[in-house]
Design a protein around this motif. Structure first.
Motif, mmCIF file in Angstrom:
data_model
loop_
_atom_site.group_PDB
_atom_site.id
_atom_site.type_symbol
_atom_site.label_atom_id
_atom_site.label_comp_id
_atom_site.label_asym_id
_atom_site.label_seq_id
_atom_site.Cartn_x
_atom_site.Cartn_y
_atom_site.Cartn_z
ATOM 1 N N GLU A 50 0.823 -1.211 0.000
ATOM 2 C CA GLU A 50 0.000 0.000 0.000
ATOM 3 C C GLU A 50 0.856 1.260 0.000
ATOM 4 O OE1 GLU A 50 -0.049 -1.646 4.295
ATOM 5 O OE2 GLU A 50 -0.144 -2.408 2.244
ATOM 6 N N ASN A 51 2.010 1.193 0.668
ATOM 7 C CA ASN A 51 2.911 2.346 0.673
ATOM 8 C C ASN A 51 3.580 2.523 -0.684
ATOM 9 O OD1 ASN A 51 2.445 3.061 3.380
ATOM 10 N ND2 ASN A 51 3.926 1.538 4.102
ATOM 11 N N ARG A 52 3.910 1.407 -1.350
ATOM 12 C CA ARG A 52 4.509 1.517 -2.687
ATOM 13 C C ARG A 52 3.508 2.111 -3.681
ATOM 14 N NH1 ARG A 52 6.978 -3.494 -1.546
ATOM 15 N NH2 ARG A 52 5.421 -4.619 -2.781
ATOM 16 N N ASN A 53 2.248 1.733 -3.570
ATOM 17 C CA ASN A 53 1.239 2.305 -4.467
ATOM 18 C C ASN A 53 1.151 3.814 -4.285
ATOM 19 O OD1 ASN A 53 0.560 -0.187 -5.559
ATOM 20 N ND2 ASN A 53 -1.025 -0.580 -4.021
ATOM 21 N N ARG A 54 1.210 4.259 -3.038
ATOM 22 C CA ARG A 54 1.235 5.698 -2.753
ATOM 23 C C ARG A 54 2.506 6.329 -3.312
ATOM 24 N NH1 ARG A 54 -0.651 10.594 -2.323
ATOM 25 N NH2 ARG A 54 0.376 11.856 -0.743
ATOM 26 N N PHE A 55 3.608 5.615 -3.202
ATOM 27 C CA PHE A 55 4.902 6.087 -3.700
ATOM 28 C C PHE A 55 4.850 6.300 -5.212
ATOM 29 C CE2 PHE A 55 8.893 4.778 -5.744
ATOM 30 C CZ PHE A 55 9.784 5.706 -5.220
ATOM 31 N N TYR A 56 4.254 5.354 -5.945
ATOM 32 C CA TYR A 56 4.177 5.470 -7.401
ATOM 33 C C TYR A 56 3.361 6.695 -7.823
ATOM 34 C CZ TYR A 56 5.806 0.614 -7.299
ATOM 35 O OH TYR A 56 6.522 -0.520 -7.079
ATOM 36 N N GLU A 57 2.408 7.087 -7.005
ATOM 37 C CA GLU A 57 1.550 8.222 -7.354
ATOM 38 C C GLU A 57 2.295 9.547 -7.300
ATOM 39 O OE1 GLU A 57 -1.792 8.186 -4.767
ATOM 40 O OE2 GLU A 57 -2.574 6.247 -5.499
ATOM 41 N N ILE A 58 3.234 9.664 -6.387
ATOM 42 C CA ILE A 58 3.882 10.972 -6.182
ATOM 43 C C ILE A 58 5.231 11.091 -6.882
ATOM 44 C CG2 ILE A 58 2.712 11.232 -3.964
ATOM 45 C CD1 ILE A 58 5.338 10.605 -2.583
ATOM 46 N N MET A 59 5.710 10.001 -7.496
ATOM 47 C CA MET A 59 7.001 10.042 -8.176
ATOM 48 C C MET A 59 6.794 10.129 -9.690
ATOM 49 S SD MET A 59 8.926 9.958 -5.532
ATOM 50 C CE MET A 59 10.578 9.774 -6.198
ATOM 51 N N SER A 60 7.725 10.796 -10.354
ATOM 52 C CA SER A 60 7.642 10.935 -11.812
ATOM 53 C C SER A 60 8.139 9.660 -12.487
ATOM 54 C CB SER A 60 8.485 12.116 -12.278
ATOM 55 O OG SER A 60 9.869 11.851 -12.094
ATOM 56 N N ALA A 61 7.840 9.536 -13.777
ATOM 57 C CA ALA A 61 8.268 8.367 -14.546
ATOM 58 C C ALA A 61 9.790 8.256 -14.571
ATOM 59 C CB ALA A 61 7.716 8.445 -15.969
ATOM 60 N N LYS A 62 10.482 9.380 -14.709
ATOM 61 C CA LYS A 62 11.950 9.357 -14.752
ATOM 62 C C LYS A 62 12.527 8.887 -13.423
ATOM 63 C CE LYS A 62 16.014 12.130 -15.882
ATOM 64 N NZ LYS A 62 16.821 11.458 -14.861
ATOM 65 N N GLU A 63 11.934 9.340 -12.326
ATOM 66 C CA GLU A 63 12.441 8.953 -10.999
ATOM 67 C C GLU A 63 12.216 7.464 -10.730
ATOM 68 O OE1 GLU A 63 11.575 13.406 -9.117
ATOM 69 O OE2 GLU A 63 10.118 11.785 -8.927
ATOM 70 N N GLN A 76 11.944 -6.622 -11.071
ATOM 71 C CA GLN A 76 11.331 -5.744 -12.062
ATOM 72 C C GLN A 76 9.936 -6.234 -12.445
ATOM 73 O OE1 GLN A 76 14.272 -5.685 -15.203
ATOM 74 N NE2 GLN A 76 15.252 -3.837 -14.412
ATOM 75 N N LYS A 77 9.811 -7.537 -12.654
ATOM 76 C CA LYS A 77 8.500 -8.103 -12.999
ATOM 77 C C LYS A 77 7.485 -7.855 -11.895
ATOM 78 C CE LYS A 77 10.134 -11.810 -16.062
ATOM 79 N NZ LYS A 77 10.253 -13.280 -16.247
ATOM 80 N N ASP A 78 7.922 -8.023 -10.648
ATOM 81 C CA ASP A 78 7.013 -7.787 -9.523
ATOM 82 C C ASP A 78 6.590 -6.327 -9.463
ATOM 83 O OD1 ASP A 78 7.205 -10.435 -8.798
ATOM 84 O OD2 ASP A 78 8.773 -10.103 -7.299
ATOM 85 N N MET A 79 7.526 -5.404 -9.716
ATOM 86 C CA MET A 79 7.201 -3.985 -9.652
ATOM 87 C C MET A 79 6.223 -3.605 -10.753
ATOM 88 S SD MET A 79 9.676 -0.599 -9.691
ATOM 89 C CE MET A 79 10.142 -0.707 -7.959
ATOM 90 N N VAL A 80 6.412 -4.141 -11.955
ATOM 91 C CA VAL A 80 5.529 -3.809 -13.075
ATOM 92 C C VAL A 80 4.082 -4.178 -12.750
ATOM 93 C CG1 VAL A 80 4.922 -4.499 -15.433
ATOM 94 C CG2 VAL A 80 7.273 -3.883 -14.888
ATOM 95 N N LEU A 81 3.878 -5.280 -12.043
ATOM 96 C CA LEU A 81 2.524 -5.707 -11.685
ATOM 97 C C LEU A 81 1.839 -4.702 -10.765
ATOM 98 C CD1 LEU A 81 3.138 -9.528 -11.053
ATOM 99 C CD2 LEU A 81 2.080 -8.449 -13.051
ATOM 100 N N GLU A 82 2.620 -3.871 -10.074
ATOM 101 C CA GLU A 82 2.060 -2.890 -9.145
ATOM 102 C C GLU A 82 1.785 -1.541 -9.814
ATOM 103 O OE1 GLU A 82 4.330 -4.584 -5.138
ATOM 104 O OE2 GLU A 82 5.021 -2.742 -6.109
ATOM 105 N N TRP A 83 2.174 -1.383 -11.066
ATOM 106 C CA TRP A 83 2.033 -0.082 -11.728
ATOM 107 C C TRP A 83 0.640 0.081 -12.321
ATOM 108 C CZ3 TRP A 83 7.235 0.085 -14.889
ATOM 109 C CH2 TRP A 83 8.299 0.286 -13.993
ATOM 110 N N GLU A 84 -0.348 0.228 -11.486
ATOM 111 C CA GLU A 84 -1.706 0.343 -11.989
ATOM 112 C C GLU A 84 -1.959 1.692 -12.653
ATOM 113 O OE1 GLU A 84 -4.304 -0.420 -8.776
ATOM 114 O OE2 GLU A 84 -3.737 -2.531 -8.555
#
Length: 454
Positions: A50-63, A76-84
């Motif tokens: 849940e914290n990573r999902n919040r993290f993805y919202e506030i960070m830019s694509a480059k970051e 990497q595969k696991d992270m991609v699955l979280e990029w809703e």
């Protein structure tokens, strides 16, 4: 940039998590982006989903791209699955083409095409080109993010270019120069450019003695070349010497680690099971064929001992030394195998020659064998009732066995290397099993010949 140690890491991560949970986005970003990308990656890995999902919202694509590049493939595969709520293609636009190609190469063709379609045209074309090269070649590990100069450019114009293009380049300490046909013509260092006259042409500053690698050259050979010359990078060229990209030292470090892991896995017959993320069942399934095969080979040893049953019945004490003999011979053979495989990897034996290698290992085995034999000839009579002949049989058997084991341990990988195969497949367990057969045959043959004197 903050440098964390073991004591401050936990406290720093705790502070970051509190800022993220309290919605202090600006404070979190300032504190988080002050970390090295590797430390950033470790912080993200320790977050709950849940914290990573919040993290993805506030960070830019480059970051996010900077962090994504630091992860291994499974992560990497696991992270991609979280990029809703993130556009994957947008993130990949900010990554180096070789890193994107490494990841996409593991996906199904349909998924790969969807991502490439969404990427910028220029970035996607670079990735597509890298995907066309065979795995474990210079082309597959090279990067396209490099700055190419032309012989006719002025030094002043190049320095102005670098101010704009350097942030996106993989490496600028060496700059490779091409002629009007885009063929590799030379190399110039950043230092040479800084001390040269601004009006001087690059062609007059560069060195034409440039070492390059072919696009289809094996990645291990590329790594050796960069290691040999202490390069930070090496240019990759086509058959007609056109400059295609560069291989950098960080890629070489990854290659050396990959090859070392692969050799170690071959050496221990654990190829494909070194990933700690594998389940016990999967690891066992991949290891089992080798173990079962070696078990059947081990039965040959049992069969040989059975052939000398009469000898054993008459002198039962001979059986007490079987484990020691087999273990010592196996250890010496494995040592020779390790030395030869490593020397082949480093190219050392190319200078000395095959005959020198065999004589050296035979001599090493015989010297070790002599030391072991002398020790046993002294100890066995003392420990087993003064039987000098038994001591001689055991001692001389171990002397011969260790010499033969050293030769076997060196010959097998050399033969495999001559067959253009990876010498690491002459694995330790395989060599040990083979040496067991030879050492037991030597031992009981000697004992049988001298049985009448025992």
């Amino acid at each position: 940039m903050v440098k964390l140690n073991d004591e401050t890491r936990a406290a720093y991560n705790r502070d970051l998590l509190e800022l993220l949970q309290e919605g202090e986005d600006t404070a979190f970003r300032l504190k988080f982006l002050d970390l090295h990308p590797v430390d950033q990656m470790e912080v993200v890995q320790q977050m709950k989903e849940e914290n990573r999902n919040r993290f993805y919202e506030i960070m830019s694509a480059k970051e996010i791209a900077d962090i994504f590049e630091e992860l291994n493939l499974e992560e990497q595969k696991d992270m991609v699955l979280e990029w809703e709520n993130k556009d994957m293609s947008d993130i990949f636009n900010y990554m180096n083409a070789d890193d994107v190609a490494d990841f996409l190469g593991e996906l199904e063709e349909k998924e790969r095409e969807e991502i490439l379609t969404g990427m910028d045209t220029e970035e996607a074309e670079d990735v597509k080109e890298l995907l066309t090269y065979e795995e474990e070649t210079a082309g597959s590990i090279m990067t396209k993010e490099s700055i190419h100069l032309h012989e006719t450019e002025k030094v002043g114009d190049v320095l102005n270019r670098l101010r704009n293009e350097a942030p996106d380049a993989e490496m600028i300490y060496y700059l490779y120069v091409v002629d009007e046909s885009e063929k590799l013509a030379g190399v110039v260092s950043l230092r040479d450019l800084l001390v040269a006259s601004l009006e001087e042409k690059v062609g007059n500053v560069m060195s034409r003695r440039v070492v390059s690698v072919h696009v289809n050259e094996d990645q291990e050979d590329v790594a050796r070349l960069i290691q040999k010359y202490d390069f930070l990078a090496a240019p990759v060229v086509s058959a007609n010497n056109q400059l295609l990209g560069i291989v950098t030292v960080d890629d070489v470090i990854d290659v050396l680690e990959e090859e070392a892991t692969e050799d170690l896995a071959e050496f221990a017959t654990t190829r494909g099971t070194t990933d700690v993320n594998l389940s016990a069942f999967t690891a066992a399934k991949r290891r089992a064929p080798w173990i079962i095969l070696l078990m059947f080979l081990g039965m040959i040893t049992a069969g040989i001992i059975g052939q000398f049953e009469e000898t054993l019945e008459q002198v039962v004490l001979l059986s007490a030394f079987i484990p020691m003999l087999m273990g010592s011979a196996g250890n010496v053979g494995t040592q020779s195998l390790a030395v030869v495989v490593r020397s082949l990897a480093l190219g050392n034996y190319e200078k000395k020659g095959l005959l020198w290698a065999l004589i050296r290992e035979l001599g090493t085995g015989l010297v070790i064998g002599f030391a072991c034999a002398l020790t046993l000839i002294i100890l066995i009579p003392f420990l087993y009732g003064g039987d000098l002949l038994l001591a001689f049989i055991v001692g001389f058997s171990i002397f011969l066995s260790l010499g033969v084991a050293a030769v076997i341990g060196s010959v097998v990988p050399l033969i495999i290397n001559r067959l253009k195969l990876d010498p690491a497949i002459a694995s330790g367990p395989f060599i040990t099993t083979f040496i067991d057969v030879v050492s037991i045959t030597i031992y009981f043959s000697m004992a049988t010949m001298l049985l009448q004197f025992l």
